[in-house]
Design a protein around this motif. Structure first.
Motif, PDB file in Angstrom:
ATOM      1  N   GLY A  45       5.632   3.053   9.101  1.00  0.00           N
ATOM      2  CA  GLY A  45       4.419   2.916   8.302  1.00  0.00           C
ATOM      3  C   GLY A  45       4.119   1.498   7.865  1.00  0.00           C
ATOM      4  O   GLY A  45       3.044   1.225   7.329  1.00  0.00           O
ATOM      5  N   GLY A  46       5.086   0.591   8.037  1.00  0.00           N
ATOM      6  CA  GLY A  46       4.828  -0.825   7.795  1.00  0.00           C
ATOM      7  C   GLY A  46       5.342  -1.391   6.494  1.00  0.00           C
ATOM      8  O   GLY A  46       5.094  -2.564   6.193  1.00  0.00           O
ATOM      9  N   MET A  59       7.538   2.302  18.784  1.00  0.00           N
ATOM     10  CA  MET A  59       7.220   2.995  20.028  1.00  0.00           C
ATOM     11  C   MET A  59       6.266   4.161  19.822  1.00  0.00           C
ATOM     12  O   MET A  59       5.766   4.737  20.784  1.00  0.00           O
ATOM     13  N   THR A  60       6.009   4.507  18.560  1.00  0.00           N
ATOM     14  CA  THR A  60       5.159   5.653  18.256  1.00  0.00           C
ATOM     15  C   THR A  60       3.732   5.191  17.972  1.00  0.00           C
ATOM     16  O   THR A  60       3.480   4.515  16.974  1.00  0.00           O
ATOM     17  N   GLU A  61       2.814   5.548  18.846  1.00  0.00           N
ATOM     18  CA  GLU A  61       1.434   5.085  18.717  1.00  0.00           C
ATOM     19  C   GLU A  61       0.810   5.517  17.396  1.00  0.00           C
ATOM     20  O   GLU A  61       0.034   4.770  16.796  1.00  0.00           O
ATOM     21  N   GLU A  62       1.158   6.724  16.933  1.00  0.00           N
ATOM     22  CA  GLU A  62       0.592   7.214  15.676  1.00  0.00           C
ATOM     23  C   GLU A  62       1.050   6.364  14.491  1.00  0.00           C
ATOM     24  O   GLU A  62       0.272   6.125  13.555  1.00  0.00           O
ATOM     25  N   MET A  63       2.294   5.905  14.525  1.00  0.00           N
ATOM     26  CA  MET A  63       2.796   5.019  13.470  1.00  0.00           C
ATOM     27  C   MET A  63       2.037   3.695  13.486  1.00  0.00           C
ATOM     28  O   MET A  63       1.613   3.189  12.438  1.00  0.00           O
ATOM     29  N   VAL A  64       1.885   3.123  14.657  1.00  0.00           N
ATOM     30  CA  VAL A  64       1.197   1.835  14.783  1.00  0.00           C
ATOM     31  C   VAL A  64      -0.263   1.965  14.358  1.00  0.00           C
ATOM     32  O   VAL A  64      -0.802   1.106  13.641  1.00  0.00           O
ATOM     33  N   LYS A  65      -0.897   3.031  14.780  1.00  0.00           N
ATOM     34  CA  LYS A  65      -2.294   3.258  14.408  1.00  0.00           C
ATOM     35  C   LYS A  65      -2.447   3.335  12.890  1.00  0.00           C
ATOM     36  O   LYS A  65      -3.359   2.737  12.300  1.00  0.00           O
ATOM     37  N   PRO A  88       0.830  -1.213   0.000  1.00  0.00           N
ATOM     38  CA  PRO A  88       0.000   0.000   0.000  1.00  0.00           C
ATOM     39  C   PRO A  88       0.863   1.261   0.000  1.00  0.00           C
ATOM     40  O   PRO A  88       1.894   1.323   0.670  1.00  0.00           O
ATOM     41  N   GLU A  89       0.446   2.259  -0.736  1.00  0.00           N
ATOM     42  CA  GLU A  89       1.210   3.505  -0.842  1.00  0.00           C
ATOM     43  C   GLU A  89       1.453   4.133   0.528  1.00  0.00           C
ATOM     44  O   GLU A  89       2.526   4.688   0.788  1.00  0.00           O
ATOM     45  N   ALA A  90       0.477   4.027   1.415  1.00  0.00           N
ATOM     46  CA  ALA A  90       0.598   4.642   2.741  1.00  0.00           C
ATOM     47  C   ALA A  90       1.705   4.019   3.578  1.00  0.00           C
ATOM     48  O   ALA A  90       2.188   4.627   4.531  1.00  0.00           O
ATOM     49  N   ALA A  91       2.119   2.792   3.238  1.00  0.00           N
ATOM     50  CA  ALA A  91       3.160   2.111   4.014  1.00  0.00           C
ATOM     51  C   ALA A  91       4.537   2.682   3.760  1.00  0.00           C
ATOM     52  O   ALA A  91       5.436   2.563   4.597  1.00  0.00           O
ATOM     53  N   ASN A  92       4.727   3.311   2.600  1.00  0.00           N
ATOM     54  CA  ASN A  92       6.020   3.870   2.236  1.00  0.00           C
ATOM     55  C   ASN A  92       6.097   5.316   2.705  1.00  0.00           C
ATOM     56  O   ASN A  92       5.525   6.213   2.093  1.00  0.00           O
ATOM     57  N   TYR A 148      -4.910  -7.352   4.925  1.00  0.00           N
ATOM     58  CA  TYR A 148      -3.786  -8.197   5.339  1.00  0.00           C
ATOM     59  C   TYR A 148      -4.193  -9.005   6.578  1.00  0.00           C
ATOM     60  O   TYR A 148      -4.579  -8.435   7.592  1.00  0.00           O
ATOM     61  N   GLU A 149      -4.077 -10.319   6.479  1.00  0.00           N
ATOM     62  CA  GLU A 149      -4.456 -11.177   7.601  1.00  0.00           C
ATOM     63  C   GLU A 149      -3.258 -11.778   8.327  1.00  0.00           C
ATOM     64  O   GLU A 149      -3.420 -12.357   9.399  1.00  0.00           O
ATOM     65  N   ASN A 150      -2.078 -11.652   7.744  1.00  0.00           N
ATOM     66  CA  ASN A 150      -0.887 -12.259   8.366  1.00  0.00           C
ATOM     67  C   ASN A 150       0.094 -11.202   8.852  1.00  0.00           C
ATOM     68  O   ASN A 150       1.304 -11.420   8.875  1.00  0.00           O
ATOM     69  N   VAL A 151      -0.432 -10.020   9.233  1.00  0.00           N
ATOM     70  CA  VAL A 151       0.408  -8.982   9.819  1.00  0.00           C
ATOM     71  C   VAL A 151      -0.177  -8.533  11.157  1.00  0.00           C
ATOM     72  O   VAL A 151      -1.369  -8.677  11.402  1.00  0.00           O
ATOM     73  N   GLU A 152       0.694  -8.000  11.993  1.00  0.00           N
ATOM     74  CA  GLU A 152       0.275  -7.467  13.284  1.00  0.00           C
ATOM     75  C   GLU A 152       1.231  -6.332  13.660  1.00  0.00           C
ATOM     76  O   GLU A 152       2.436  -6.425  13.413  1.00  0.00           O
ATOM     77  N   PHE A 153       0.686  -5.289  14.245  1.00  0.00           N
ATOM     78  CA  PHE A 153       1.499  -4.163  14.688  1.00  0.00           C
ATOM     79  C   PHE A 153       1.288  -3.935  16.180  1.00  0.00           C
ATOM     80  O   PHE A 153       0.153  -3.863  16.643  1.00  0.00           O
ATOM     81  N   ARG A 154       2.396  -3.826  16.909  1.00  0.00           N
ATOM     82  CA  ARG A 154       2.342  -3.674  18.356  1.00  0.00           C
ATOM     83  C   ARG A 154       3.087  -2.407  18.779  1.00  0.00           C
ATOM     84  O   ARG A 154       4.140  -2.095  18.236  1.00  0.00           O
ATOM     85  N   VAL A 155       2.539  -1.731  19.789  1.00  0.00           N
ATOM     86  CA  VAL A 155       3.226  -0.575  20.373  1.00  0.00           C
ATOM     87  C   VAL A 155       4.236  -1.088  21.401  1.00  0.00           C
ATOM     88  O   VAL A 155       3.899  -1.898  22.270  1.00  0.00           O
TER      89      VAL A 155
END
Length: 258
Positions: free
Chosen positions: A90-91, A112-118, A59-63, A129-136
């Motif tokens: 951004g992932g 560590m940045t909540e805004e990035m994870v969000k 996704p473009e937003a990830a870059n 995406y079903e095989n990804v996870e993002f944690r703070v």
């Protein structure tokens, strides 16, 4: 008991970096000090080492134009593996890893940045995406179980951590036996000027926290890793100070947990 001056300094650096990257997450602007002007995120991504195919497949937003390499390209990921990205932003590397390991594998990002994870979670949900996870969480204290990862990757983030030895110990802890570390990061050739080391802006710009190259590799070995080697390296163009010319190097490092 009050924190010592050194501890207060560490806390101040972390808070400044957290605030800076929160702003980046909200504004969608790269901190990349070598990019100059306002290049497109595709141009920045290509400069960092991603291919056109890589950039089209996520996704473009990830870059977000952050990083100093493409660790996924060198990690030789296999289907079914579980991958952890330290400082996932951004992932982009998480999404590339998720594609490489397939539906039976999993890619996890910690930032560590909540805004990035969000933002990364929103992107994952939007594109199914079903095989990804993002944690703070902080990379010095990973919210990840012992011996649970096949691969740990990171892209120009460990230099932001004041305690790099602790970061590498954490990476070692979460890797399975035989697991591997593949990171892109900035290191120095010789010592940086003291005024650069003291600059919060230089910390956020991935410069002030960069460790001398030989000591960087020693720190990885001290954490327990074996077969530590630089896969590739290149001079990193940076416009922070004329004094830094030829002092900052981008390295891709591979290491294994025995």
């Amino acid at each position: 008991m009050k924190n010592s001056g050194a501890e207060e300094r560490v806390d101040e650096v972390k808070e400044y970096v957290r605030k800076r990257y929160s702003e980046i997450a909200v504004s969608r602007q790269s901190c990349c000090p070598s990019c100059g002007g306002a290049p497109s995120m595709v141009d920045v991504g290509l400069k960092l080492g991603y291919s056109n195919e890589d950039l089209r497949s996520v996704p473009e937003a990830a870059n977000m134009g952050l990083g100093c390499g493409n660790p996924v390209a060198l990690a030789s990921l296999k289907e079914g593996e579980t991958v952890l990205d330290l400082g996932s932003g951004g992932g982009i590397d998480v999404f590339l890893a998720a594609k490489a390991v397939g539906p039976k594998g999993k890619a996890i990002g910690v930032d560590m940045t909540e805004e990035m994870v969000k933002g990364a979670r929103s992107t994952a949900k939007k594109y199914g995406y079903e095989n990804v996870e993002f944690r703070v969480g902080e990379i010095e204290n990973l919210p990840v179980e012992d011996c649970s990862m096949d691969v740990v990757i990171s892209n120009c983030v460990i230099n932001l951590a004041p305690d790099k030895e602790r970061v590498f110990r954490e990476a070692y802890r979460v890797l399975k036996h035989g697991g591997r570390l593949m990171i892109s990061d900035l290191v120095t050739e010789g010592e940086l000027p003291e005024k650069v080391k003291e600059s919060f802006e230089a910390w956020a710009g991935c410069v002030a926290g960069a460790m001398e190259k030989t000591n960087y590799l020693k720190t990885i070995r001290k954490a327990g890793f074996e077969n530590v080697r630089i896969v590739s390296e290149s001079t990193h163009d940076i416009d922070v100070s004329d004094e830094l010319e030829s002092k900052i190097t981008s390295v891709k490092v591979e290491a294994y947990k025995a």
